[in-house]
Design a protein around this motif. Structure first.
Motif, PDB file in Angstrom:
ATOM      1  N   UNK A  26      10.224  -1.479   6.314  1.00 42.65           N
ATOM      2  CA  UNK A  26       9.803  -0.953   5.015  1.00 42.65           C
ATOM      3  C   UNK A  26       8.840   0.223   5.145  1.00 42.65           C
ATOM      4  N   UNK A  27       7.992   0.195   6.159  1.00 38.61           N
ATOM      5  CA  UNK A  27       7.005   1.279   6.313  1.00 38.61           C
ATOM      6  C   UNK A  27       7.714   2.620   6.506  1.00 38.61           C
ATOM      7  N   UNK A  28       7.249   3.621   5.777  1.00 37.82           N
ATOM      8  CA  UNK A  28       7.822   4.955   5.879  1.00 37.82           C
ATOM      9  C   UNK A  28       8.931   5.232   4.876  1.00 37.82           C
ATOM     10  N   UNK A  29       9.365   4.198   4.117  1.00 33.71           N
ATOM     11  CA  UNK A  29      10.417   4.405   3.125  1.00 33.71           C
ATOM     12  C   UNK A  29       9.810   4.686   1.750  1.00 33.71           C
ATOM     13  N   UNK A  30      10.569   5.362   0.913  1.00 32.53           N
ATOM     14  CA  UNK A  30      10.119   5.641  -0.448  1.00 32.53           C
ATOM     15  C   UNK A  30      10.124   4.351  -1.263  1.00 32.53           C
ATOM     16  N   UNK A  31       9.057   4.152  -2.035  1.00 31.66           N
ATOM     17  CA  UNK A  31       8.983   2.963  -2.883  1.00 31.66           C
ATOM     18  C   UNK A  31      10.141   2.923  -3.862  1.00 31.66           C
ATOM     19  N   UNK A  32      10.511   4.064  -4.427  1.00 28.42           N
ATOM     20  CA  UNK A  32      11.573   4.111  -5.432  1.00 28.42           C
ATOM     21  C   UNK A  32      12.962   3.948  -4.823  1.00 28.42           C
ATOM     22  N   UNK A  33      13.039   4.035  -3.510  1.00 27.00           N
ATOM     23  CA  UNK A  33      14.297   3.734  -2.824  1.00 27.00           C
ATOM     24  C   UNK A  33      14.444   2.230  -2.613  1.00 27.00           C
ATOM     25  N   UNK A  34      13.308   1.566  -2.371  1.00 34.78           N
ATOM     26  CA  UNK A  34      13.319   0.120  -2.130  1.00 34.78           C
ATOM     27  C   UNK A  34      13.366  -0.645  -3.443  1.00 34.78           C
ATOM     28  N   UNK A  71       0.860  -1.176   0.000  1.00 36.22           N
ATOM     29  CA  UNK A  71       0.000   0.000   0.000  1.00 36.22           C
ATOM     30  C   UNK A  71       0.897   1.226   0.000  1.00 36.22           C
ATOM     31  N   UNK A  72       0.700   2.112  -1.011  1.00 35.25           N
ATOM     32  CA  UNK A  72       1.599   3.247  -1.215  1.00 35.25           C
ATOM     33  C   UNK A  72       0.812   4.546  -1.157  1.00 35.25           C
ATOM     34  N   UNK A  73       1.339   5.549  -0.477  1.00 31.41           N
ATOM     35  CA  UNK A  73       0.692   6.848  -0.341  1.00 31.41           C
ATOM     36  C   UNK A  73       0.840   7.659  -1.628  1.00 31.41           C
TER      37      UNK A  73
END
Length: 353
Positions: free
Chosen positions: A49-57, A24-26
């Protein structure tokens, strides 16, 4: 009327039970929730993982995926999307689904494109069962032809025995090809048991050396690896094929090199349809060579039957390797690193409990 909904799992339990990753992405691409399959695929806990940028992961190779992610209203379905997770490159089946009542929020699903048992693989195995049955019937007359050639050879002068030797050699070659076809068409998998991976690798190396002569292989082993769960005979055969291929490929290099690495990797899961559950594959053995690599035209098909990169290859070696690995509930993948000039084959296997 009977209420069938009593005791039914709720939405969170349903998402938790899925065998593919759900994120689930904001609107600003921050990861808010991750299911257990997502933790396994990404190799990190949901808390980290929560709170990290999707494009960083996740680092996507295709600019179209990045463009779609920047537009919160667009949806996307992509097969074999290339992405990097930490130090791993994977091909994933990807969906991006906007949430209609929550502008900008999205549900992202990921499943490893190499996981599970694809319909095409089941179809190819079905197609091979017919030839495997036919092969059984062919072997009997082949044996008779070979025996007749040997009898004729005994009655001929030594100078005239070349043709009979040619007949027996060709019969032996055909019989070996038939044996490999029969193994591909066989449905029953060999039994599995705890194995010492490094002892199995050295057995395979001894076999290749005995058949082809001495070779230089650099071993980079993790001595702390636990036992793997696999079939000893099948795993030896897999490694013999991969090492032989690496040796042949590296002969074109100025300084031929073959490397075998083992390591423990977290987060890799295979969805095994026949078992109805995901299987963790934390043990990796990698066979690498610095040869010219496989022709790009067939790279996506090298594990299919009758596809070969070798001039006189029959295209059954890697198809058999793929079958044997999957029979052990493992996974095999191929990668060409153009920047360094290395080709890597990676086998991931379950750990013995």
């Amino acid at each position: 009327m009977i209420d069938d909904t009593r005791g039914a799992p709720g939405p969170r339990e349903q998402i938790t039970g899925l065998v593919f990753a759900v994120l689930l992405v904001t609107p600003d691409l921050i990861i808010r929730e991750v299911n257990p399959a997502g933790e396994s695929l990404l190799g990190q806990s949901s808390r980290r993982l929560r709170g990290r940028s999707l494009l960083e992961v996740l680092r996507f190779a295709d600019p179209l995926v990045r463009e779609r992610l920047n537009d919160g209203d667009l949806q996307l379905t992509a097969r074999n999307a290339q992405l990097r997770v930490e130090d791993r490159e994977i091909a994933a089946n990807l969906t991006i689904s906007p949430m209609a009542n929550h502008p900008g929020w999205r549900i992202i699903t990921l499943s490893d494109a190499g996981q599970g048992e694809r319909l095409g693989e089941r179809d190819s195995r079905s197609a091979l069962r017919g030839p495997a049955v036919l092969a059984h019937e062919i072997k009997n007359p082949l044996a008779a032809i070979r025996g007749a050639a040997q009898l004729v050879s005994r009655k001929l002068p030594e100078d005239d025995r070349g043709l009979t030797r040619l007949i027996t050699d060709e019969v032996d070659r055909i019989a070996e090809l038939i044996d490999r076809m029969q193994r591909l068409g066989r449905e029953r998998a060999d039994p599995v048991a705890p194995l010492n991976l490094h002892a199995t690798i050295r057995r395979a190396l001894e076999t290749v050396t005995a058949a082809r002569g001495p070779m230089v292989v650099r071993e980079e082993f993790d001595p702390s690896l636990p036992p793997v769960l696999g079939s000893d005979g099948a795993l030896v055969q897999v490694l013999i094929n991969l090492v032989t291929n690496a040796r042949d490929a590296s002969e074109t290099a100025d300084r031929p090199e073959v490397i075998i690495r083992t390591r423990f990797v977290s987060g890799l899961v295979m969805n095994v349809i026949r078992l109805g559950r995901p299987v963790k594959l934390p043990i990796e053995v990698q066979v690498s060579d610095n040869g010219a690599g496989i022709d790009p035209a067939i790279r996506d098909h090298i594990f299919e039957p009758f596809v070969s990169a070798k001039k006189n290859g029959q295209g059954l070696g890697l198809a058999l390797v793929n079958k044997l690995v999957r029979d052990m509930d493992g996974r095999i993948s191929h990668e060409r690193d153009a920047a360094t000039g290395w080709t890597h084959f990676r086998v991931h296997l379950p750990m013995a409990r």
